[in-house]
Design a protein around this motif. Structure first.
Motif, PDB file in Angstrom:
ATOM      1  N   GLN A 332       0.889  -0.719  -0.478  1.00 51.11           N
ATOM      2  CA  GLN A 332      -0.120   0.211   0.126  1.00 51.11           C
ATOM      3  C   GLN A 332       0.942   1.231  -0.191  1.00 51.11           C
ATOM      4  O   GLN A 332       0.198   2.596   0.002  1.00 51.11           O
ATOM      5  N   ASP A 333       2.031   0.868   0.040  1.00 53.85           N
ATOM      6  CA  ASP A 333       3.041   2.305   0.245  1.00 53.85           C
ATOM      7  C   ASP A 333       2.624   3.696   1.140  1.00 53.85           C
ATOM      8  O   ASP A 333       2.483   4.342   0.654  1.00 53.85           O
ATOM      9  N   LYS A 334       2.425   2.777   2.223  1.00 49.21           N
ATOM     10  CA  LYS A 334       2.109   3.450   3.257  1.00 49.21           C
ATOM     11  C   LYS A 334       2.818   3.358   5.262  1.00 49.21           C
ATOM     12  O   LYS A 334       3.169   2.101   4.680  1.00 49.21           O
ATOM     13  N   ASN A 335       2.998   3.898   5.694  1.00 50.48           N
ATOM     14  CA  ASN A 335       2.966   3.668   7.115  1.00 50.48           C
ATOM     15  C   ASN A 335       2.310   3.617   7.772  1.00 50.48           C
ATOM     16  O   ASN A 335       0.901   3.667   7.672  1.00 50.48           O
ATOM     17  N   ILE A 336       2.192   2.022   8.919  1.00 52.26           N
ATOM     18  CA  ILE A 336       1.266   2.034  10.080  1.00 52.26           C
ATOM     19  C   ILE A 336       2.082   1.527  11.146  1.00 52.26           C
ATOM     20  O   ILE A 336       2.986   1.136  11.125  1.00 52.26           O
ATOM     21  N   ARG A 337       0.699   1.170  11.716  1.00 50.96           N
ATOM     22  CA  ARG A 337       1.547   1.305  13.314  1.00 50.96           C
ATOM     23  C   ARG A 337       0.784   0.767  13.849  1.00 50.96           C
ATOM     24  O   ARG A 337      -1.132   0.387  14.153  1.00 50.96           O
ATOM     25  N   PHE A 338       1.393  -0.686  14.495  1.00 49.79           N
ATOM     26  CA  PHE A 338       0.705  -1.580  15.384  1.00 49.79           C
ATOM     27  C   PHE A 338       0.690  -1.107  17.029  1.00 49.79           C
ATOM     28  O   PHE A 338       1.405  -1.826  17.835  1.00 49.79           O
ATOM     29  N   SER A 339      -0.291  -0.871  17.381  1.00 47.52           N
ATOM     30  CA  SER A 339      -0.365  -0.773  19.219  1.00 47.52           C
ATOM     31  C   SER A 339      -0.478  -1.951  19.558  1.00 47.52           C
ATOM     32  O   SER A 339      -0.455  -2.157  21.023  1.00 47.52           O
ATOM     33  N   ASN A 340      -1.381  -2.705  18.903  1.00 51.22           N
ATOM     34  CA  ASN A 340      -2.135  -3.896  19.237  1.00 51.22           C
ATOM     35  C   ASN A 340      -1.069  -5.421  18.639  1.00 51.22           C
ATOM     36  O   ASN A 340      -1.592  -5.574  17.703  1.00 51.22           O
ATOM     37  N   ALA A 341      -0.627  -5.768  19.254  1.00 53.04           N
ATOM     38  CA  ALA A 341       0.537  -7.178  18.589  1.00 53.04           C
ATOM     39  C   ALA A 341       0.660  -7.972  19.864  1.00 53.04           C
ATOM     40  O   ALA A 341       0.558  -8.195  21.096  1.00 53.04           O
ATOM     41  N   THR A 342       0.101  -9.454  19.503  1.00 52.19           N
ATOM     42  CA  THR A 342       0.093 -10.803  20.124  1.00 52.19           C
ATOM     43  C   THR A 342       1.209 -11.511  20.072  1.00 52.19           C
ATOM     44  O   THR A 342       1.215 -12.207  19.109  1.00 52.19           O
ATOM     45  N   ALA A 343       1.439 -12.216  21.305  1.00 49.54           N
ATOM     46  CA  ALA A 343       2.221 -13.045  21.057  1.00 49.54           C
ATOM     47  C   ALA A 343       1.539 -14.961  21.593  1.00 49.54           C
ATOM     48  O   ALA A 343       0.550 -14.248  22.700  1.00 49.54           O
ATOM     49  N   PHE A 344       2.025 -15.795  21.228  1.00 46.74           N
ATOM     50  CA  PHE A 344       1.204 -17.603  21.519  1.00 46.74           C
ATOM     51  C   PHE A 344       2.226 -17.757  22.802  1.00 46.74           C
ATOM     52  O   PHE A 344       3.271 -17.680  22.282  1.00 46.74           O
ATOM     53  N   MET A 345       1.964 -18.424  23.594  1.00 48.96           N
ATOM     54  CA  MET A 345       2.111 -19.355  24.492  1.00 48.96           C
ATOM     55  C   MET A 345       0.818 -20.267  24.755  1.00 48.96           C
ATOM     56  O   MET A 345       0.042 -20.372  25.697  1.00 48.96           O
ATOM     57  N   ALA A 346       1.107 -21.424  23.946  1.00 53.88           N
ATOM     58  CA  ALA A 346       0.023 -22.458  24.798  1.00 53.88           C
ATOM     59  C   ALA A 346      -1.691 -21.949  23.795  1.00 53.88           C
ATOM     60  O   ALA A 346      -1.277 -21.107  22.738  1.00 53.88           O
ATOM     61  N   GLN A 347      -2.150 -21.686  24.952  1.00 53.98           N
ATOM     62  CA  GLN A 347      -3.615 -21.569  24.800  1.00 53.98           C
ATOM     63  C   GLN A 347      -4.002 -19.551  25.230  1.00 53.98           C
ATOM     64  O   GLN A 347      -5.005 -19.539  25.012  1.00 53.98           O
ATOM     65  N   ASP A 348      -2.956 -19.463  25.693  1.00 59.52           N
ATOM     66  CA  ASP A 348      -3.030 -17.904  25.980  1.00 59.52           C
ATOM     67  C   ASP A 348      -2.476 -17.395  25.093  1.00 59.52           C
ATOM     68  O   ASP A 348      -1.518 -17.297  24.527  1.00 59.52           O
ATOM     69  N   ARG A 349      -2.811 -15.973  25.526  1.00 61.14           N
ATOM     70  CA  ARG A 349      -2.777 -14.886  23.953  1.00 61.14           C
ATOM     71  C   ARG A 349      -1.659 -14.132  25.433  1.00 61.14           C
ATOM     72  O   ARG A 349      -2.292 -13.440  26.471  1.00 61.14           O
TER      73      ARG A 349
END
Length: 535
Positions: A332-349
Motif C-alpha cells: 500500500q506504500d504507506k506507514n502503519i502502526r500496530f499498537s496491539n501485537a500478540t504472542a502465543f503461548m499454548a492457549q494464552d495470548r
C-alpha cells in the motif's frame, strides 16, 4: 541480549503429517516438555469430523487447533521454540502450504502402521521446493507396524529424500522393548506411560552385555544385526546434509506414551537451523540485519459477526519488531502502526512488546493486510516464496440475490485475502469461479457469505482440471494464445493471467501446440518443481 544472541536461541518449525498420524499428540508432548501446558489433554484434537450443515461455524473455529494454539511459543533448555501447527485435514492443505513458508525446518510425523500417505507426499513436495530441513518421527511403535527398514525405503522412494536413522526400535507392538540411540549411543527402555519419561541408559558399545540383560538375548542379537546393516548401508550423519534438505534424520517412538519425544526434542535443538536468510524481490535478507522486516503468512478472522477483527500472523525475518512503531506496508506504500501485537503461548495470548527473527506475532487488523504482504523499516521490497497452488475443485459462484451484488463482491475479496480459497474471474463474461483444495471449503464460504456479508450464493460445478498461470518471453505469442483460448482465460485475485485447463490430456495437447507459452502450477513461477507438472 544482542540481536545475534536472540537469533541464535530461536528455532521456528512446523509439524506436518497425514490426519491421524499423531501430530496433535506429539505437539502436546513437546508443549509438556516446554512447560507451556501442565497436563495431557490441554491441546484439543484438531480432527475435523462430519457435522450437520448448521455446524459449519464450529468446523471453521476448529481449523488447526484454535487461533491461540495454531502458533505456540515455549522455552526449552534455554532455546526459544516457535512451533507452528498445521491443519491435518486435507481440505485445508493450502493453509498448511502457506504455514510452511514461515518456518525454518519441519518435523514430519509418520504412522508406522500406515506408512507414507498421500497428504504427506504433497506436503513434502512443498518442503522440497524450499529445501526445508526435515526430521521424520515414526510414531506408534507400541502397535504392530511395518518393518522399520521397509518404512525407511518407503520414505526415500515416495518422499524423494535420503534418510538416516538416528534411533532404532527394538521390536514393536506388544513386544516393543525400547529404542537404541545411534546418535547418543544410549538405550531407552519402553514402559507404557502418558506422563513419565524414562531416563536413557548409557551404553559404552553396541556389544555391551548390559543390552542382553535389559532386552533379552534374541532382541539384542537382532539389534546388533540391524545396527551393523544401518552403518553399512547409510552414510554417517552429516548435519550440513540435513540443513540443506538432502537428508532427513529419522527417530522412532510413541508420542501417546511420551516415548522417544525427549530424544527428538533434544536432538532437534542441537541440529535444527536458527532463523534463515530469505529471498525478496530486491535481494536476500539476513536475519542479523538491524532493520526490521517480515511478512504475513496467515490471516484468521473472528467468526463472530459482531466483532470483525482479524489477526494477521507476521513472521519476523530481520531486525527487531517493536509494538507501537511505524512500519512501511510495502504493497500500500504507506506507514502503519500496530499498537496491539500478540504472542502465543499454548492457549494464552499475551501482549508482546518486541519480537526477533523467527518469532511469530499476531497483529490485529481491520482489513489492511493480506497474505503475502511485506512490512519493513522503510525499504521497498516484497518477500517471495508465498505462492498459490492450483486448486483441485472448481465451482462457479451463482449470485442468488442481485440486490446484494456489492456485498458479494466485498465478501469474496475479503475471504480470498484470508486465503479461504482462490478466486478466478474469466475474461469473457466476468464469470467468477472459486477454486479450493477440498469440498468442505465451499460450505464454509457459503455460510460466511450469508452470515457475515448477507450475500446468498450457490456453487455450480465446473469441468476444470487445473488452473495454470501463464507467461511467455514473446509477448506477441502470448497475446495470440490469449486470443485463441479466450474462453479459457481468467485472472486471479492479483490480476495474473491464468489458463483454465479442462483435462490433463487437453492441457498436454495445448502445451505441445504452444511451445512458446510457459504453464506454471503455482503463482510464483521460478519455484515450481517439475514434479507438479505430473500431478
Amino acid at each position: 541480549m544482542t540481536l545475534e544472541q536472540e537469533i541464535a536461541k530461536r528455532r521456528t518449525f512446523g509439524i506436518i503429517s497425514h490426519p491421524d498420524a499423531g501430530k496433535t499428540t506429539l505437539t502436546e508432548k513437546l508443549l509438556l516438555f516446554g512447560g507451556a501446558i501442565q497436563k495431557a489433554g490441554a491441546v484439543k484434537s484438531s480432527k475435523i469430523k462430519d457435522h450437520a450443515r448448521s455446524d459449519w461455524m464450529e468446523i471453521e473455529k476448529q481449523r488447526g487447533i484454535s487461533v491461540a494454539t495454531s502458533v505456540m511459543g515455549f522455552n526449552y533448555n534455554g532455546i526459544k521454540i516457535n512451533l507452528l501447527d498445521t491443519p491435518g485435514h486435507q481440505d485445508f492443505a493450502e493453509d498448511t502450504y502457506r504455514t510452511l513458508t514461515a518456518v525454518d525446518s519441519v518435523i514430519m510425523v509418520i504412522d508406522c502402521v500406515k506408512g507414507v500417505e498421500m497428504q504427506t507426499e504433497k506436503l513434502m513436495e512443498v518442503c522440497r521446493m524450499r529445501s526445508t530441513p526435515v526430521i521424520c518421527f515414526i510414531n506408534k511403535l507400541d502397535r504392530e507396524g511395518q518393518d522399520p527398514f521397509d518404512l525407511l525405503d518407503e520414505i526415500e522412494e515416495k518422499l524423494n529424500i535420503k534418510v538416516r536413522p538416528l534411533s532404532w526400535p527394538i521390536s514393536m507392538g506388544k513386544t516393543f522393548k525400547g529404542v537404541y540411540s545411534l546418535y547418543e549411543k544410549s538405550l531407552k527402555l519402553f514402559t507404557p506411560s502418558k506422563t513419565t519419561v524414562e531416563e536413557a541408559i548409557e551404553i559404552s558399545d553396541i556389544n555391551d552385555p548390559v543390552i542382553d540383560q535389559l532386552v533379552g538375548e534374541n532382541n539384542a542379537k537382532q539389534l546388533r544385526a540391524d545396527v551393523e546393516l544401518i552403518e553399512g548401508v547409510y552414510p554417517e550423519f552429516d548435519v550440513d546434509d540435513y540443513l540443506s534438505g538432502n537428508v532427513a534424520p529419522v527417530f522412532f517412538g510413541s508420542a501417546v506414551n511420551n516415548f522417544g519425544v525427549k530424544e527428538l526434542l533434544d536432538t532437534f535443538i542441537k541440529i535444527a537451523p536458527t532463523p534463515i536468510p530469505r529471498e525478496t524481490t530486491l535481494r536476500e535478507v539476513e536475519p542479523s540485519e538491524k532493520k526490521f522486516s517480515g511478512f504475513i503468512f496467515k490471516i484468521h478472522a473472528n467468526m463472530d459477526p459482531k466483532h470483525r477483527n482479524r489477526i494477521a500472523f507476521l513472521r519476523v525475518c530481520s531486525g527487531k519488531f517493536e509494538r507501537g512503531s511505524n512500519y512501511t506496508h510495502v504493497r500500500q506504500d504507506k506507514n502503519i502502526r500496530f499498537s496491539n501485537a500478540t504472542a502465543f503461548m499454548a492457549q494464552d495470548r499475551e501482549t508482546v512488546e518486541e519480537a526477533w527473527p523467527g518469532d511469530i506475532v499476531g497483529l490485529y487488523d481491520t482489513g489492511n493486510l493480506k497474505i503475502g504482504d511485506t512490512l519493513t523499516d522503510g525499504e521497498k521490497f516484497f518477500y517471495t516464496g508465498i505462492p498459490s497452488f492450483s486448486p483441485e475443485i472448481f465451482k462457479e459462484v451463482i449470485n442468488k440475490d442481485a440486490m446484494k451484488t456489492k456485498q458479494l463482491e466485498k465478501g469474496l475479496i475479503q475471504l480470498m485475502e484470508e486465503g479461504v480459497a482462490q478466486l478466478f474471474t474469466f475474461e469473457l463474461g466476468n464469470r467468477k469461479v472459486v477454486g479450493t483444495v477440498g469440498a468442505l471449503q465451499f460450505e464454509v464460504i457459503q455460510f460466511r457469505l450469508k452470515n457475515e456479508y448477507n450475500a446468498t450464493v450457490e456453487f455450480a460445478p465446473q469441468n476444470i482440471f487445473k488452473a495454470c498461470w501463464i507467461s511467455s518471453k514473446d509477448q506477441v505469442k502470448l497475446q495470440e494464445f490469449i486470443d485463441s483460448k479466450q474462453r479459457h482465460i481468467a485472472r486471479d485475485k492479483d490480476g495474473k493471467l491464468v489458463f483454465m485447463a479442462e483435462s490433463k490430456a487437453w492441457l498436454q495437447m495445448v502445451q505441445d501446440n504452444f511451445p512458446e507459452i510457459e504453464f506454471h502450477f503455482t503463482s510464483e513461477f521460478k519455484e515450481t518443481p517439475e514434479a507438479l507438472n505430473q500431478n
